[in-house]
Design a protein around this motif. Structure first.
Motif, PDB file in Angstrom:
ATOM      1  N   LEU A  62      55.937  15.163  41.227  1.00  0.00           N
ATOM      2  CA  LEU A  62      55.206  16.321  41.730  1.00  0.00           C
ATOM      3  C   LEU A  62      53.693  16.136  41.602  1.00  0.00           C
ATOM      4  CD1 LEU A  62      57.481  19.224  40.444  1.00  0.00           C
ATOM      5  CD2 LEU A  62      57.443  18.116  42.693  1.00  0.00           C
ATOM      6  N   ARG A  63      53.274  15.262  40.670  1.00  0.00           N
ATOM      7  CA  ARG A  63      51.846  15.014  40.516  1.00  0.00           C
ATOM      8  C   ARG A  63      51.305  14.128  41.638  1.00  0.00           C
ATOM      9  NH1 ARG A  63      50.424  11.924  35.323  1.00  0.00           N
ATOM     10  NH2 ARG A  63      50.321  10.090  36.663  1.00  0.00           N
ATOM     11  N   VAL A  64      52.076  13.118  42.032  1.00  0.00           N
ATOM     12  CA  VAL A  64      51.578  12.181  43.047  1.00  0.00           C
ATOM     13  C   VAL A  64      51.894  12.643  44.463  1.00  0.00           C
ATOM     14  CG1 VAL A  64      51.779  10.234  41.456  1.00  0.00           C
ATOM     15  CG2 VAL A  64      53.652  10.712  43.042  1.00  0.00           C
ATOM     16  N   ALA A  65      52.866  13.548  44.610  1.00  0.00           N
ATOM     17  CA  ALA A  65      53.287  13.996  45.945  1.00  0.00           C
ATOM     18  C   ALA A  65      52.782  15.409  46.230  1.00  0.00           C
ATOM     19  CB  ALA A  65      54.811  13.953  46.040  1.00  0.00           C
ATOM     20  N   SER A  66      53.038  15.850  47.461  1.00  0.00           N
ATOM     21  CA  SER A  66      52.673  17.215  47.865  1.00  0.00           C
ATOM     22  C   SER A  66      53.950  18.040  47.976  1.00  0.00           C
ATOM     23  CB  SER A  66      51.944  17.199  49.214  1.00  0.00           C
ATOM     24  OG  SER A  66      50.746  16.468  49.121  1.00  0.00           O
ATOM     25  N   ALA A  67      54.081  19.027  47.113  1.00  0.00           N
ATOM     26  CA  ALA A  67      55.291  19.856  47.096  1.00  0.00           C
ATOM     27  C   ALA A  67      55.023  21.198  47.769  1.00  0.00           C
ATOM     28  CB  ALA A  67      55.735  20.083  45.654  1.00  0.00           C
ATOM     29  N   PRO A  68      56.050  21.778  48.410  1.00  0.00           N
ATOM     30  CA  PRO A  68      55.872  23.102  49.021  1.00  0.00           C
ATOM     31  C   PRO A  68      55.668  24.159  47.934  1.00  0.00           C
ATOM     32  CG  PRO A  68      58.174  22.451  49.095  1.00  0.00           C
ATOM     33  CD  PRO A  68      57.411  21.251  48.615  1.00  0.00           C
ATOM     34  N   PRO A  69      54.946  25.238  48.228  1.00  0.00           N
ATOM     35  CA  PRO A  69      54.656  26.265  47.215  1.00  0.00           C
ATOM     36  C   PRO A  69      55.902  26.957  46.671  1.00  0.00           C
ATOM     37  CG  PRO A  69      53.956  26.991  49.409  1.00  0.00           C
ATOM     38  CD  PRO A  69      54.301  25.546  49.521  1.00  0.00           C
ATOM     39  N   ASN A  70      56.978  26.990  47.461  1.00  0.00           N
ATOM     40  CA  ASN A  70      58.198  27.680  47.022  1.00  0.00           C
ATOM     41  C   ASN A  70      59.235  26.724  46.447  1.00  0.00           C
ATOM     42  OD1 ASN A  70      58.720  26.407  49.427  1.00  0.00           O
ATOM     43  ND2 ASN A  70      60.036  28.035  50.240  1.00  0.00           N
ATOM     44  N   LEU A  71      58.812  25.555  45.988  1.00  0.00           N
ATOM     45  CA  LEU A  71      59.740  24.567  45.446  1.00  0.00           C
ATOM     46  C   LEU A  71      60.508  25.133  44.247  1.00  0.00           C
ATOM     47  CD1 LEU A  71      60.736  21.551  45.226  1.00  0.00           C
ATOM     48  CD2 LEU A  71      58.883  21.254  43.568  1.00  0.00           C
ATOM     49  N   ASP A  72      61.827  24.921  44.264  1.00  0.00           N
ATOM     50  CA  ASP A  72      62.672  25.287  43.122  1.00  0.00           C
ATOM     51  C   ASP A  72      62.631  24.109  42.148  1.00  0.00           C
ATOM     52  OD1 ASP A  72      64.627  25.907  41.296  1.00  0.00           O
ATOM     53  OD2 ASP A  72      66.085  26.582  42.791  1.00  0.00           O
ATOM     54  N   ARG A  73      61.662  24.131  41.256  1.00  0.00           N
ATOM     55  CA  ARG A  73      61.426  22.982  40.373  1.00  0.00           C
ATOM     56  C   ARG A  73      62.610  22.710  39.446  1.00  0.00           C
ATOM     57  NH1 ARG A  73      59.449  20.722  35.801  1.00  0.00           N
ATOM     58  NH2 ARG A  73      57.613  19.357  35.954  1.00  0.00           N
ATOM     59  N   ALA A  74      63.220  23.760  38.942  1.00  0.00           N
ATOM     60  CA  ALA A  74      64.338  23.602  37.999  1.00  0.00           C
ATOM     61  C   ALA A  74      65.515  22.885  38.660  1.00  0.00           C
ATOM     62  CB  ALA A  74      64.764  24.961  37.471  1.00  0.00           C
ATOM     63  N   THR A  75      65.847  23.297  39.889  1.00  0.00           N
ATOM     64  CA  THR A  75      66.967  22.668  40.602  1.00  0.00           C
ATOM     65  C   THR A  75      66.628  21.225  40.969  1.00  0.00           C
ATOM     66  OG1 THR A  75      67.568  24.829  41.512  1.00  0.00           O
ATOM     67  CG2 THR A  75      68.541  22.906  42.560  1.00  0.00           C
ATOM     68  N   PHE A  76      65.385  21.000  41.393  1.00  0.00           N
ATOM     69  CA  PHE A  76      64.949  19.643  41.706  1.00  0.00           C
ATOM     70  C   PHE A  76      65.068  18.748  40.474  1.00  0.00           C
ATOM     71  CE2 PHE A  76      61.339  16.553  42.043  1.00  0.00           C
ATOM     72  CZ  PHE A  76      61.901  15.762  43.037  1.00  0.00           C
ATOM     73  N   CYS A  77      64.646  19.256  39.328  1.00  0.00           N
ATOM     74  CA  CYS A  77      64.725  18.496  38.078  1.00  0.00           C
ATOM     75  C   CYS A  77      66.181  18.174  37.718  1.00  0.00           C
ATOM     76  CB  CYS A  77      64.049  19.262  36.951  1.00  0.00           C
ATOM     77  SG  CYS A  77      63.927  18.328  35.401  1.00  0.00           S
ATOM     78  N   LEU A  78      67.095  19.115  37.970  1.00  0.00           N
ATOM     79  CA  LEU A  78      68.513  18.868  37.704  1.00  0.00           C
ATOM     80  C   LEU A  78      69.051  17.725  38.561  1.00  0.00           C
ATOM     81  CD1 LEU A  78      70.069  22.445  37.363  1.00  0.00           C
ATOM     82  CD2 LEU A  78      69.956  20.669  35.597  1.00  0.00           C
ATOM     83  N   GLU A  79      68.606  17.682  39.826  1.00  0.00           N
ATOM     84  CA  GLU A  79      69.058  16.601  40.710  1.00  0.00           C
ATOM     85  C   GLU A  79      68.460  15.265  40.283  1.00  0.00           C
ATOM     86  OE1 GLU A  79      70.225  16.815  44.611  1.00  0.00           O
ATOM     87  OE2 GLU A  79      69.603  18.883  44.964  1.00  0.00           O
ATOM     88  N   VAL A  80      67.218  15.275  39.801  1.00  0.00           N
ATOM     89  CA  VAL A  80      66.603  14.057  39.271  1.00  0.00           C
ATOM     90  C   VAL A  80      67.381  13.595  38.032  1.00  0.00           C
ATOM     91  CG1 VAL A  80      64.533  13.067  38.201  1.00  0.00           C
ATOM     92  CG2 VAL A  80      64.309  14.564  40.192  1.00  0.00           C
ATOM     93  N   THR A  81      67.832  14.545  37.196  1.00  0.00           N
ATOM     94  CA  THR A  81      68.637  14.224  36.013  1.00  0.00           C
ATOM     95  C   THR A  81      69.938  13.532  36.419  1.00  0.00           C
ATOM     96  OG1 THR A  81      67.751  16.155  34.839  1.00  0.00           O
ATOM     97  CG2 THR A  81      69.778  15.193  33.964  1.00  0.00           C
ATOM     98  N   ASP A  82      70.605  14.070  37.456  1.00  0.00           N
ATOM     99  CA  ASP A  82      71.846  13.459  37.952  1.00  0.00           C
ATOM    100  C   ASP A  82      71.584  12.054  38.482  1.00  0.00           C
ATOM    101  OD1 ASP A  82      73.259  15.723  37.302  1.00  0.00           O
ATOM    102  OD2 ASP A  82      73.231  16.557  39.334  1.00  0.00           O
ATOM    103  N   PHE A  83      70.461  11.900  39.184  1.00  0.00           N
ATOM    104  CA  PHE A  83      70.090  10.594  39.742  1.00  0.00           C
ATOM    105  C   PHE A  83      69.917   9.560  38.618  1.00  0.00           C
ATOM    106  CE2 PHE A  83      66.497   7.719  40.517  1.00  0.00           C
ATOM    107  CZ  PHE A  83      66.961   6.998  41.604  1.00  0.00           C
ATOM    108  N   ILE A  84      69.177   9.937  37.582  1.00  0.00           N
ATOM    109  CA  ILE A  84      68.928   9.027  36.460  1.00  0.00           C
ATOM    110  C   ILE A  84      70.225   8.707  35.724  1.00  0.00           C
ATOM    111  CG2 ILE A  84      67.860   8.852  34.180  1.00  0.00           C
ATOM    112  CD1 ILE A  84      65.424  10.252  35.263  1.00  0.00           C
TER     113      ILE A  84
END
Length: 202
Positions: A85-107
């Protein structure tokens, strides 16, 4: 190549080493290493064609890559999410918690793959697709680097199906991580962040 007695495993590894040295050693690289842009000359010498698409890696991107590798190695999904999220451009309504959960599954999925079977191209494609699904826009220089790595692994595996780009990348991973941890590099990063913060306040 096989009929000419060329060692395809050696060519795949040497070609990958050349490209990775351009990327992580020199910071200026051929960004489209598909089979049509590569020649195998006498004695296994490799020639690259068509430098119409090239990429650059500056100090800031080196730092970001190093931090991402540390986050992946420690399976720190929260930190990796913050870096994306620091290096990219995220939409203002991003669901950060859900995105983080998917990143957790990916890792969790890719973090447990043995090195000899690790599918780097698949992992990169999956994380790019995940990022796009949340309408997060990666900077062009990072998107180009990911595309180059995916293409490089695909080209190498055409020659050597068991080839592992991750294995060849290990020395560069260690170098990037140690560079990111050096006090001088951290001081320089702090100064850059402070300068950007000062500029925003001005």
């Amino acid at each position: 190549l096989r009929a000419a007695g060329v060692d395809l495993d050696a060519v795949a590894r040497r070609g990958a080493e050349i490209c990775l040295e351009m990327i992580f050693g020199h910071g200026f690289y051929h960004a489209d290493p598909h089979p049509g842009n590569i020649l195998v000359l006498d004695e296994g010498v490799i020639g690259l064609l068509d430098f119409g698409m090239v990429g650059r890696i500056d100090e800031s991107l080196h730092d970001d890559i190093g931090e991402m590798l540390i986050a992946l190695g420690s399976q720190d999904a929260e930190h990796l999410t913050s870096l994306i999220l620091r290096v990219a451009s995220a939409p203002p309504n991003l669901d950060r918690a859900t995105f983080c959960l998917e990143v957790t599954d990916f890792i969790a999925h890719y973090g447990n793959q043995p090195l000899e079977r690790f599918d780097l191209g698949g992992a990169l494609r999956e994380i790019v697709e995940l990022i796009r699904r949340y309408r997060i826009m990666l900077p062009a220089r990072i998107a180009m680097l990911l595309k180059a790595l995916i293409t490089l692994e695909g080209t190498a595996r055409m020659l050597s199906p068991k080839f592992s780009l991750v294995e060849v990348m290990l020395p560069y991973r260690r170098t990037l991580v140690w560079r990111g941890l050096s006090p001088r590099r951290r001081l320089r990063k702090f100064r850059r962040i402070y300068s950007e913060f000062e500029h925003l306040l001005g």
